[in-house]
Structure formats: C-alpha cells, structure tokens
Scaffold this active site. Sequence first.
Site, PDB file in Angstrom:
ATOM      1  N   CYS A   1      28.169 -32.213 -29.742  1.00 59.74           N
ATOM      2  CA  CYS A   1      26.732 -31.972 -29.836  1.00 59.74           C
ATOM      3  C   CYS A   1      26.080 -32.728 -30.985  1.00 59.74           C
ATOM      4  CB  CYS A   1      26.472 -30.476 -29.991  1.00 59.74           C
ATOM      5  SG  CYS A   1      27.259 -29.479 -28.695  1.00 59.74           S
TER       6      CYS A   1
ATOM      7  N   HIS B   1      19.869 -29.038 -33.069  1.00 60.52           N
ATOM      8  CA  HIS B   1      20.612 -28.949 -31.814  1.00 60.52           C
ATOM      9  C   HIS B   1      20.280 -27.626 -31.137  1.00 60.52           C
ATOM     10  CE1 HIS B   1      23.691 -28.556 -28.875  1.00 60.52           C
ATOM     11  NE2 HIS B   1      24.469 -27.791 -29.595  1.00 60.52           N
TER      12      HIS B   1
ATOM     13  N   ASN C   1      21.691 -25.398 -23.367  1.00 54.92           N
ATOM     14  CA  ASN C   1      22.357 -26.243 -24.356  1.00 54.92           C
ATOM     15  C   ASN C   1      22.932 -27.462 -23.635  1.00 54.92           C
ATOM     16  OD1 ASN C   1      24.243 -27.451 -26.067  1.00 54.92           O
ATOM     17  ND2 ASN C   1      25.033 -25.538 -26.866  1.00 54.92           N
TER      18      ASN C   1
END
Length: 354
Positions: free
Chosen positions: A120, A259, A290
Amino acid sequence: MRSATTTTASRIISVGGVRGDLVVPNDDLVGSIDSSDEWIRRRTGIVTRRHARKEVLVEDLAEQAGRSAIEAAGIDPEQVDVVIVASISWMQTTPAMAPLVAHRLGTGPGTAAFDANAACAGYCYGIGQADAMIRSGLARHVLVIGAEKISDFIEPTDRTMSFIMGDGSGAALVGPSDTPGIGPTVWGSDGRLNGAIGLTHSWLDFKYAADDERVPWPTARQDGPSVYRWTQTALPELALKAIADAGLTPKDIEVFVPHQANLRIVEGLHDRLGLADDVIVARDIVDTGNTSSASVPLATERLLREGLAQPGQIALQFGFGAGLAYAAQVVRLPEHVGVAGPGAPVPVAEPVAV
C-alpha cells in the site's frame, strides 16, 4: 565523465483514475463473515467497495488510469521517459506489468518501465523515485501508477480483510518544475511486523505440494489489531517528519491524503497530527474500499474531480502496508485531473461514526 544534468525541482502535473465497475454493498458480504452492515461501517467506515468484473485484468485498470493522467496533462505518450507501476496483484513474477502498460499507452520502445512492490506504500514510493529521477536529470516525465485487482485474492469468509478491499487504479504524471512541488520523501520499513499483512502461503506451496494434496489459492490476511497499533504509534512520527523536511508545520497542510486503509485509522491520524481544523481529509475509503497501492492517487483524483480540493493546495500524502513498508511526502496538488473512468464513485449514505 559527466554527471547527469540536474533540474530545480519536480511536481505532479496531473492525476487520473479508474475504479472497478461493480458496486458491492456491505449487505452482499455479511453472510459469508457472519456479520452486519453496521458492524462493517463501525469497524472500517466502509459502506460500499468497488470490484472489477472477472474479465477485467489489473493491467487493464493500470492502462486506463495511466492514459487518463497523460491525456489530462496534454502531452504525447512518447514524452513519457519512465513508467513505474506499483502493484501487489500482478500475477506474473516476470515480465513486469510496467513494460506491457507502457506499450499499450504508446510511450515508445525507449521508455524505461519497471514494477514496484511496496504494497500500500507503492504509489508514494513511486512518487519519491520519480522526484529523484527528474531532479537528477535521469528523466523529464515519469508516469507513476498504482493498480490493484485484489478481489482475486480475497477469501469471502475471512473476517480480517475480505470486506475491506477494492479494485482500481490511480496514476500521476510527474514532470519538472521551477519551484518545488514534491517535498522530500520519508520512507522505510519495519520487518519486525513482516507477517502482519500478506498472503496465506507462498506460490511455492503449489510447486512442492504432494500429488494428493489440495493447496488452496493464496488469499490476503492481516493481524488487524497489530497493524492498527503500529499505525497509531509509528505513522504520526513519519508524517510529522515529512512535513518538517518540506520546511512546513502541520498547520500549513491544507489537504490530508493518507492511505485509505480504514476510516478509523484515517480519523485517528488526523487527530494526532495537529492539523488545522479546516484541513480537507480524503475519505474515499467509504465507497471505494481499500485499493492498496491505488488508494492515495484515487483519493487525490476524487478530491480534485469533485472540487473538494483545489490545484496548488499543499497536501500531505502517505502510504503504508505489508512489509511493513511506508512512505510519505508533502506535495502541491496538480492542476489537471483526468476524466473519471467507468467506475467513478456514486453517492452513498454517510458512514456510521467511528
């Protein structure tokens, strides 16, 4: 021997993005994890997430996002010197996805292209590399893409990640600037928590499995409590250092783009950093989910496209994920945003307070 020609600074010229075209509400998933819509909202802030259709591949998403960013910048694809693709869901060890995407985009055979797997944090890793390349004279235009189709790696009954993840791709075109548009990158990793996020097992398990042994498809898992505790202790220091290295204070930050891991994490970090009360906070997690390496560029693209943030504003962005890898930098938001892909967000109900 001569050294590379140097330029003053770099900036993000444009961003583009695409999301999976299937809107998946919480109610579609709760049966498999014996849960409820309210539990998912309270735990993560997610109301819906985006999944791509089976026939849509991660390289398709990457191409769409990259093309959107290039077209928004108004340059010819052949002017792109380097293509960096950050992804954890490319199914081939070699060749990398980036050369294929570069070819599809028409950048030309002289374009350098490589993949970056920092989970990520991959997009922010790529922005740091693009900034260094341009300032050193190694490149003039660098296309950084975060692309994921993580729905291929989800076990529907898993209560740690199956209801969190989404599919999509975000891209940024980085180029030279007379004034700094990208601050110093602060990055690193904490291998002590290497096993906190990752696949259930290695692909080698298929190779060495006994003939009569059924080896399941590797799927994503995480130790949620350990990751959450780490984000609340390690990430504030990372973010504050990125701000300080850019010569700024937390009150100078106008837009906060972390993030999109979990709305609880986003809100907790906002409170810990001492940002201004009116700072604009990206909350793309609510109806996109996500999307790992794609989450920061997608959240940025959305803020600009919907007019919630403005070009030139000062933004703090950072990514963190499996490894545990992390990276942060302060940037000025780009002037140009691409036309939204077919999976653009749709309005959803407000999430339950977390």
